[in-house]
Design an enzyme around this catalytic site. Structure first.
Site, short mmCIF file in Angstrom:
data_model
loop_
_atom_site.label_atom_id
_atom_site.label_comp_id
_atom_site.label_asym_id
_atom_site.label_seq_id
_atom_site.Cartn_x
_atom_site.Cartn_y
_atom_site.Cartn_z
N MET A 30 1.34 -2.41 -12.92
CA MET A 30 1.09 -2.98 -11.59
C MET A 30 2.23 -2.56 -10.80
O MET A 30 2.32 -3.29 -9.67
CB MET A 30 1.07 -4.66 -12.01
CG MET A 30 0.10 -5.06 -12.96
SD MET A 30 -0.54 -6.65 -12.69
CE MET A 30 1.09 -7.50 -12.63
N GLY A 31 2.94 -1.24 -11.09
CA GLY A 31 3.54 -0.86 -10.01
C GLY A 31 5.17 -1.75 -9.82
O GLY A 31 5.38 -2.45 -10.74
N HIS A 34 10.49 -0.04 -12.45
CA HIS A 34 11.87 0.05 -12.62
C HIS A 34 12.22 0.81 -14.02
O HIS A 34 11.26 1.30 -14.53
CB HIS A 34 12.58 -1.63 -12.80
CG HIS A 34 11.63 -2.19 -13.65
ND1 HIS A 34 11.40 -2.01 -15.16
CD2 HIS A 34 10.94 -3.41 -13.35
CE1 HIS A 34 10.65 -2.98 -15.65
NE2 HIS A 34 10.06 -3.59 -14.94
N GLU A 35 13.36 0.95 -14.37
CA GLU A 35 13.78 1.47 -15.62
C GLU A 35 12.69 1.29 -16.70
O GLU A 35 12.63 2.39 -17.44
CB GLU A 35 15.13 1.44 -16.08
CG GLU A 35 15.97 2.52 -16.43
CD GLU A 35 15.57 3.84 -16.06
OE1 GLU A 35 15.21 4.60 -17.09
OE2 GLU A 35 15.72 4.42 -15.01
N HIS A 37 9.50 0.59 -16.77
CA HIS A 37 8.49 1.71 -16.53
C HIS A 37 8.70 2.90 -16.97
O HIS A 37 8.01 3.65 -17.31
CB HIS A 37 7.81 1.32 -15.11
CG HIS A 37 7.30 -0.15 -14.90
ND1 HIS A 37 8.16 -0.75 -13.67
CD2 HIS A 37 6.22 -0.86 -15.21
CE1 HIS A 37 7.45 -2.08 -13.75
NE2 HIS A 37 6.31 -2.04 -14.54
N ASP A 150 6.90 -7.72 -22.67
CA ASP A 150 5.58 -8.67 -22.87
C ASP A 150 5.16 -8.33 -24.17
O ASP A 150 3.92 -7.96 -24.22
CB ASP A 150 4.63 -7.96 -21.69
CG ASP A 150 5.38 -8.08 -20.29
OD1 ASP A 150 5.73 -9.26 -19.82
OD2 ASP A 150 5.37 -7.30 -19.59
N SER A 185 12.58 -6.73 -14.82
CA SER A 185 11.18 -7.12 -14.48
C SER A 185 10.99 -7.12 -13.18
O SER A 185 12.09 -7.21 -12.37
CB SER A 185 11.08 -8.69 -14.77
OG SER A 185 9.95 -9.31 -14.30
N SER A 186 9.98 -6.81 -12.71
CA SER A 186 9.63 -6.64 -11.29
C SER A 186 9.87 -8.10 -10.69
O SER A 186 10.03 -8.07 -9.51
CB SER A 186 8.20 -6.34 -11.14
OG SER A 186 7.60 -5.23 -11.71
N ARG A 187 9.91 -9.05 -11.44
CA ARG A 187 10.06 -10.18 -10.82
C ARG A 187 11.67 -10.68 -10.39
O ARG A 187 11.69 -11.47 -9.72
CB ARG A 187 9.43 -11.63 -11.38
CG ARG A 187 7.94 -11.34 -11.48
CD ARG A 187 7.18 -12.71 -12.13
NE ARG A 187 5.91 -12.58 -11.84
CZ ARG A 187 4.82 -12.04 -12.68
NH1 ARG A 187 5.19 -11.59 -13.89
NH2 ARG A 187 3.60 -12.08 -12.44
O1 PAF Z 1 2.13 -5.29 -18.12
C1 PAF Z 1 1.80 -5.14 -16.79
O2 PAF Z 1 2.19 -4.58 -15.84
C2 PAF Z 1 0.08 -5.53 -16.74
O3 PAF Z 1 -0.13 -6.68 -17.65
C3 PAF Z 1 -0.71 -4.64 -17.36
C4 PAF Z 1 -0.67 -4.24 -18.76
C5 PAF Z 1 -0.52 -3.31 -16.60
C6 PAF Z 1 -2.32 -5.07 -17.04
O4 PAF Z 1 -2.52 -5.46 -15.73
#
Ligand code: PAF
Length: 285
Positions: A30-31, A34-35, A37, A150, A185-187
């Site tokens: 979902m963009g 961070h490290e 991803h 997650d 986390s993006s959050r």
């Molecule tokens: O983990 C995420 O960023 C989202 O839940 C995902 C797997 C891209 C689905 O929208």
């Protein structure tokens, strides 16, 4: 790196690579990279001849009270980072492309979706399962990469892949942490400086539980209870849950005889964070 927004363009870009005999890897995101991803993208790059990354803030996995509108978005920075790690295709569809008028089909993974985060986020995992199934249908990857941060989402995606006989190998990667142990986390960017310091309590409490487990503690309820107490002792944390569950089914367990997961969720101000650790007796299923 190619950037496309339509399903047709994404399919065409991947089809070319597949025709050339290349293995296709997908990193759904979902963009707000961070490290964590980037570690998935690097692993996909090492494994596959063609690496596709999807960037889509999926509205159907957000509840009405959740942070869809304030979810961080910086697609050009994301594109630069993806390019730097060698991604071939960045698929950035709009909401109308993914959910055109009349969209009415959803994927629901029963039981697994009802535990842990599923209790406070009704519909969340249905939204995740639906979009991931759709992304698998669009890109048709040989491999798809997800972080163990997650963990419940990972289990749900593994299950839907197996239940629907989707020809994709789900690859899971370890949680990436900041220097002080806080899971990336993006959050995290929503946290005030004080909340950011307080957020360390999650990793610290998981580490303490791991040490108890290493000393021979096998009482899941006792481990969860002490983890809960440690988090509650942090005044800025509002605990949602601390639970020891079976690492495969996510059902709560009293005594740890099989691979187990200690999972926690807590709010710091308006930001909800999750973290978890495997308490290993054997390999997770
Ligand atoms: O983990 C995420 O960023 C989202 O839940 C995902 C797997 C891209 C689905 O929208």
């Amino acid at each position: 790196m190619k950037r496309v927004t339509s399903i047709a363009e994404a399919r065409a870009a991947v089809a070319q690579s597949r025709a050339d005999g290349r293995l296709v890897g997908l990193v759904p995101t979902m963009g707000a990279f961070h490290e964590g991803h980037l570690s998935l993208m690097r692993r996909a790059r090492a494994d596959c001849g063609h690496v596709a990354v999807s960037l889509f803030v999926n509205p159907i996995q957000f509840g009405p009270q959740e942070d869809l509108t304030r979810y961080p978005r910086d697609p050009d920075r994301d594109a630069m980072l993806a390019h730097e790690v060698g991604v071939d295709l960045l698929f950035e569809p709009g909401v109308d492309e993914m959910y055109p008028t009349g969209f009415a089909t959803f994927v629901e993974v029963e039981r697994l979706s009802g535990h842990l985060c599923g209790r406070s986020r009704p519909g969340h995992f249905r939204g995740v399962a639906t979009v991931v199934t759709k992304l698998f249908s669009i890109i048709a990857p040989d491999r798809a990469y997800f972080g163990r941060k997650d963990y419940q989402q990972l289990r749900i995606i593994e299950r839907l892949t197996s239940d629907l006989s989707l020809p994709v190998v789900v690859v899971s990667m370890p949680i990436v942490r900041e220097a002080d142990g806080v899971a990336m986390s993006s959050r995290n960017r929503y946290l005030s400086p004080e909340e950011r310091v307080a957020a360390r309590v999650l990793h610290e409490s998981l580490s303490a539980a791991n040490a108890e487990f290493a000393r021979g503690e096998r009482d899941g309820r006792a481990i969860a209870g002490r983890t809960e107490a440690r988090i509650r002792a942090e005044p800025r944390a509002r605990l949602e849950y601390a639970e020891v569950v079976d690492a495969g089914t996510l059902e709560p367990i009293a005594e740890i005889r099989q691979a187990a997961l200690l999972a926690v969720a807590a709010h710091f101000g308006t930001t909800r964070l999750i973290d978890s650790t495997l308490l290993g007796v054997g390999e997770p299923p």
